[in-house]
Write an enzyme that holds these catalytic residues in place. Structure first.
Site, PDB file in Angstrom:
ATOM      1  N   CYS A 142      17.106  59.529  -4.218  1.00 43.19           N
ATOM      2  CA  CYS A 142      16.108  59.602  -3.143  1.00 43.19           C
ATOM      3  C   CYS A 142      15.666  58.249  -2.611  1.00 43.19           C
ATOM      4  O   CYS A 142      15.522  58.064  -1.401  1.00 43.19           O
ATOM      5  CB  CYS A 142      14.907  60.428  -3.594  1.00 43.19           C
ATOM      6  SG  CYS A 142      13.935  59.708  -4.934  1.00 43.19           S
ATOM      7  N   HIS A 151       9.486  61.417  -6.034  1.00 47.16           N
ATOM      8  CA  HIS A 151      10.438  61.604  -4.941  1.00 47.16           C
ATOM      9  C   HIS A 151      10.035  60.652  -3.822  1.00 47.16           C
ATOM     10  O   HIS A 151       8.844  60.412  -3.599  1.00 47.16           O
ATOM     11  CB  HIS A 151      10.450  63.045  -4.449  1.00 47.16           C
ATOM     12  CG  HIS A 151      11.407  63.292  -3.327  1.00 47.16           C
ATOM     13  ND1 HIS A 151      12.720  62.857  -3.359  1.00 47.16           N
ATOM     14  CD2 HIS A 151      11.254  63.900  -2.123  1.00 47.16           C
ATOM     15  CE1 HIS A 151      13.317  63.200  -2.241  1.00 47.16           C
ATOM     16  NE2 HIS A 151      12.454  63.829  -1.471  1.00 47.16           N
ATOM     17  N   ASP A 198      12.888  63.008   5.625  1.00 48.62           N
ATOM     18  CA  ASP A 198      13.489  62.949   4.293  1.00 48.62           C
ATOM     19  C   ASP A 198      14.999  63.114   4.417  1.00 48.62           C
ATOM     20  O   ASP A 198      15.488  64.171   4.810  1.00 48.62           O
ATOM     21  CB  ASP A 198      12.900  64.049   3.413  1.00 48.62           C
ATOM     22  CG  ASP A 198      13.213  63.853   1.938  1.00 48.62           C
ATOM     23  OD1 ASP A 198      14.095  63.035   1.614  1.00 48.62           O
ATOM     24  OD2 ASP A 198      12.576  64.527   1.101  1.00 48.62           O
TER      25      ASP A 198
END
Length: 761
Positions: free
Chosen positions: A327, A386, A409
């Site tokens: 991530c 995250h 994202d």
């Protein structure tokens, strides 16, 4: 153009007339008569005024004023010969011509971008230099004009398509002139322009979120947050062209390039495309994800120090996805791309981040009697952290109240409209529970605000709720401060105080909106997943499990260090005035940062008696030999205790441990552009054994033009050593030097130092 004859002598004219009209003897008469007769002759109505054609006019020279323009547009850091400017802001060009411009002559410009450029799609515009101040379109204003030159300022509309442009021009004339190619330039979004959707009012924030080419990404666990340096490098050689080529490689461009380019005026469209293209799941995107802990044939995500090497590898490898990312890598690369294109962007870390696969706004975790996660039945998960991005722009599709920071994202977790992409989702909409708004509100809302539900899966396949902290999702949401490397907590941007009346109201609002707008098929799917009706599911989620009569927590007795035994204790307290018998099932496993277990390293049980209101400690020790072979680059261990009270009450206690390491970097003098700078790195062998294969790897935009590798002499057990080296900075400002100590015997040890580089005097 033609011009009335007025500046040649009357004798020359009469000589011409003599040849044409037969007035041979007119030259023999006196000069006075000739003058009088000539004037009468010219004014005689039978003869029209005489005209002569001027020579064709050509543009012979173009001055792009590149230094002046790029400085005004905050684009002077982009390397290369092609000028880079921002939309909605004027830039200056000067032209020289093969002859003087007539008063009625002017320049006509054509700008074009993309294939089959079209005025209807606003990818082409034809406009002339004038003194009018038209708005909302391309325009050119005359600034100065003399005999053979003209200076104009060209302005693009604040909603112009961004990308590569071709500029051509011609002089307006009675004669036909073809357009002359004048050159190329690149147009970017403009956070300095108040009419641009990406406008950001504060200069300090523009400096941080658009122009800063290095930053901080926060990793670790909620109770132990660590800063990792990241080299965004948006001004490095070829990075801008690579970022634009990412748009050109997208499936939407490959399928319909004309329409795709015409939509690149919209930050909503551009950021959504980039969120899909930074991962490689649906296309030849930039980075391939890997969460299995094995990185054969590629690079461990923790070994990347910035975006530049990744983008170079993707581009030079003919758009083959780069292995591997997780991530923070996806977020770091996306931050580079969007800052490079002119959109204010930052990296955000969410600790205890939910991954809600069934979209019911809760994370359901199934465990056995030792607190171990049952991977085969647990679809949802809670990651230690995250990382995603926020970009700043207006939401014309939602209304002005949702302007500002938008969640994006690029990590491929769930599909959105059939593609692994996420956002933009308004942060304001997330905080207010408006999960029905575009894009991907339910998923982002769950990441920061889902309830965490633990279920004990019994041997007879029955399930029961276990008391645990349901409010642990979405903690310490963090980003780098403006102008410093400190951490800023922005949790309040995403949700109201945990457990407050307002927070619960918003949660219930989100539940109503989600299931009020979703198709019945999705509601049915959720019911099937839970095995119960809607009312029963709602009660399970919103009502907590019964609180047991004991309390417990893990406590570290010593700082956990790589290479050392881990010493901790579980502390249990009897909350009643009666004797309690408790069975404590302990387990521990090395894990990835997603909390996915890698290998079990502890499995034991204890039976204890707790006197009324008594507190007891059970010591727990995990030796280095038990975890050394299975510790991942994440350096994380999860310890769990399932406490079974004699009257059937159950309590699950968990602790995430991140093992510590050591590295220190310092300057040995002032840093100046073009001058040698000495630095010293202090490292330590964390193991109780000799290590011979260590290496220091360094990189930093403005400090090193390529990666620097230094072999480290053998390190004795627990030995500390100092390594000195020299670099020559080539850019001024605050520059980030990243230093990694790598070895096959232990995970990478990472450090960074911000170096203020002065301009040469």
């Amino acid at each position: 153009m033609e011009k009335i004859v007025s500046d040649i002598s009357y004798l020359e004219v009469l000589v011409s007339l003599n040849g044409l009209m037969g007035f041979g003897k007119i030259l023999e008469d006196n000069e006075k008569w000739l003058m009088k007769g000539f004037i009468s002759f010219l004014t005689f109505p039978f003869f029209p005024p005489l005209h002569l054609d001027l020579p064709a006019i050509r543009i012979t020279e173009v001055d792009w004023h590149q230094e002046k323009n790029t400085r005004a547009h905050h684009t002077e850091e982009y390397p290369g010969s092609e000028m880079v400017v921002r939309r909605g802001q004027r830039f200056t060009l000067s032209f020289r011509f093969s002859r003087a411009l007539e008063s009625e002559e002017t320049l006509i410009f054509t700008v074009e971008t993309g294939p089959q450029a079209s005025e209807a799609l606003q990818t082409k515009c034809v406009f002339e230099a004038s003194e009018s101040k038209r708005k909302g379109t391309w325009r050119a204003m005359q600034e100065t004009r003399d005999e053979n030159s003209l200076t104009v300022t060209i302005s693009s509309p604040p909603d112009a398509v961004i990308g590569h442009y071709k500029l051509s021009g011609r002089v307006s004339s009675r004669a036909k002139h073809n357009n002359k190619k004048l050159g190329h330039f690149i147009l970017l979004f403009n956070p300095w322009c108040s009419e641009d959707d990406v406008y950001l009012a504060e200069e300090e924030e523009r400096q941080e979120y658009v122009l800063n080419d290095n930053g901080i990404i926060f990793r670790g666990v909620e109770k132990h947050i660590r800063a990792q340096g990241w080299n965004y490098g948006q001004f490095e050689e070829d990075i801008l062209n690579i970022c634009l080529s990412i748009l050109d490689r997208s499936p939407s461009h490959q399928e319909d390039p004309v329409t795709d380019v015409s939509q690149r005026n919209d930050p909503i469209y551009v950021t959504r495309v980039i969120s899909a293209m930074v991962n490689s799941n649906d296309d030849k995107g930039v980075v391939q994800g890997q969460w299995r802990g094995k990185y054969i044939g590629g690079t461990s995500p923790l070994h990347w120090r910035g975006s530049v090497a990744i983008l170079y590898k993707w581009y030079k490898g003919r758009f083959k996805p780069v292995k591997y990312g997780q991530c923070w890598v996806f977020a770091g690369v996306m931050c580079t791309v969007l800052r490079c294109l002119g959109i204010a962007t930052r990296v955000v870390s969410n600790f205890n981040s939910a991954h809600d696969t069934d979209k019911n706004l809760s994370v359901d975790k199934f465990v056995d009697s030792f607190g171990r996660t049952l991977e085969d039945v647990t679809e949802d998960s809670m990651w230690n952290f995250h990382v995603w991005n926020e970009s700043w722009f207006a939401r014309r599709d939602l209304g002005s109240s949702y302007n500002g920071w938008q969640v994006l994202d690029a990590t491929p977790q769930e599909e959105s409209e059939g593609v692994f992409q996420c956002g933009p989702a308004s942060v304001t909409a997330i905080r207010e529970g408006d999960v029905h708004l575009a894009h991907d509100g339910p998923f982002v809302f769950a990441e920061v605000n889902a309830d965490y539900i633990t279920w004990l899966w019994n041997e007879d396949d029955s399930r029961e709720r276990v008391y645990s902290d349901t409010k642990k999702i979405g903690k310490c949401i963090s980003t780098k401060a403006v102008g410093s490397n400190t951490r800023v907590d922005i949790t309040s941007h995403y949700k109201y105080p945990e457990g407050s009346r307002k927070e619960r109201q918003v949660y219930r609002k989100a539940v109503r909106k989600l299931f009020g707008v979703e198709a019945s098929g999705r509601r049915d799917r959720i019911r099937r997943a839970s095995g119960r009706g809607w009312a029963s599911w709602r009660d399970d989620v919103l009502e907590p499990a019964k609180k047991p009569n004991i309390m417990g927590k893990f406590k570290l007795l010593e700082p956990p260090v790589i290479g050392q035994d881990i010493k901790l204790a579980i502390c249990l307290t009897n909350l009643t005035s009666r004797l309690q018998r408790v069975k404590v099932n302990l387990s521990a496993a090395t894990i990835l940062y997603t909390r996915r277990p890698v290998a079990e390293i502890l499995h034991e049980s204890h039976s204890i008696k707790l006197e009324p209101e008594e507190e007891k400690r059970i010591p727990v020790e995990i030796s280095y030999s038990e975890y050394k072979e299975d510790l991942t680059d994440d350096k994380k261990i999860l310890v769990a205790a399932m406490c079974l009270v004699s009257k059937g009450e159950k309590l699950l206690i968990e602790k995430d441990i991140t093992l510590e390491d050591f590295i220190a970097i310092k300057m040995l003098g002032p840093a100046v552009v073009g001058e040698v700078l000495a630095l010293e790195v202090t490292i330590a062998n964390p193991l109780s054994e000799r290590v011979e294969d260590c290496m220091l790897i360094m990189e930093g935009s403005g400090l090193l033009r390529e990666q620097l590798n230094i072999d480290v002499p053998a390190l004795e057990p627990q030995e500390r050593a100092r390594v000195r080296f020299e670099i020559t900075p080539y850019k001024s400002g605050n520059r980030q030097l990243q230093v990694d100590l790598i070895s096959t015997h232990f995970p990478n040890i990472k450090g960074f130092l911000v170096i203020p580089v002065a301009i040469t005097k």
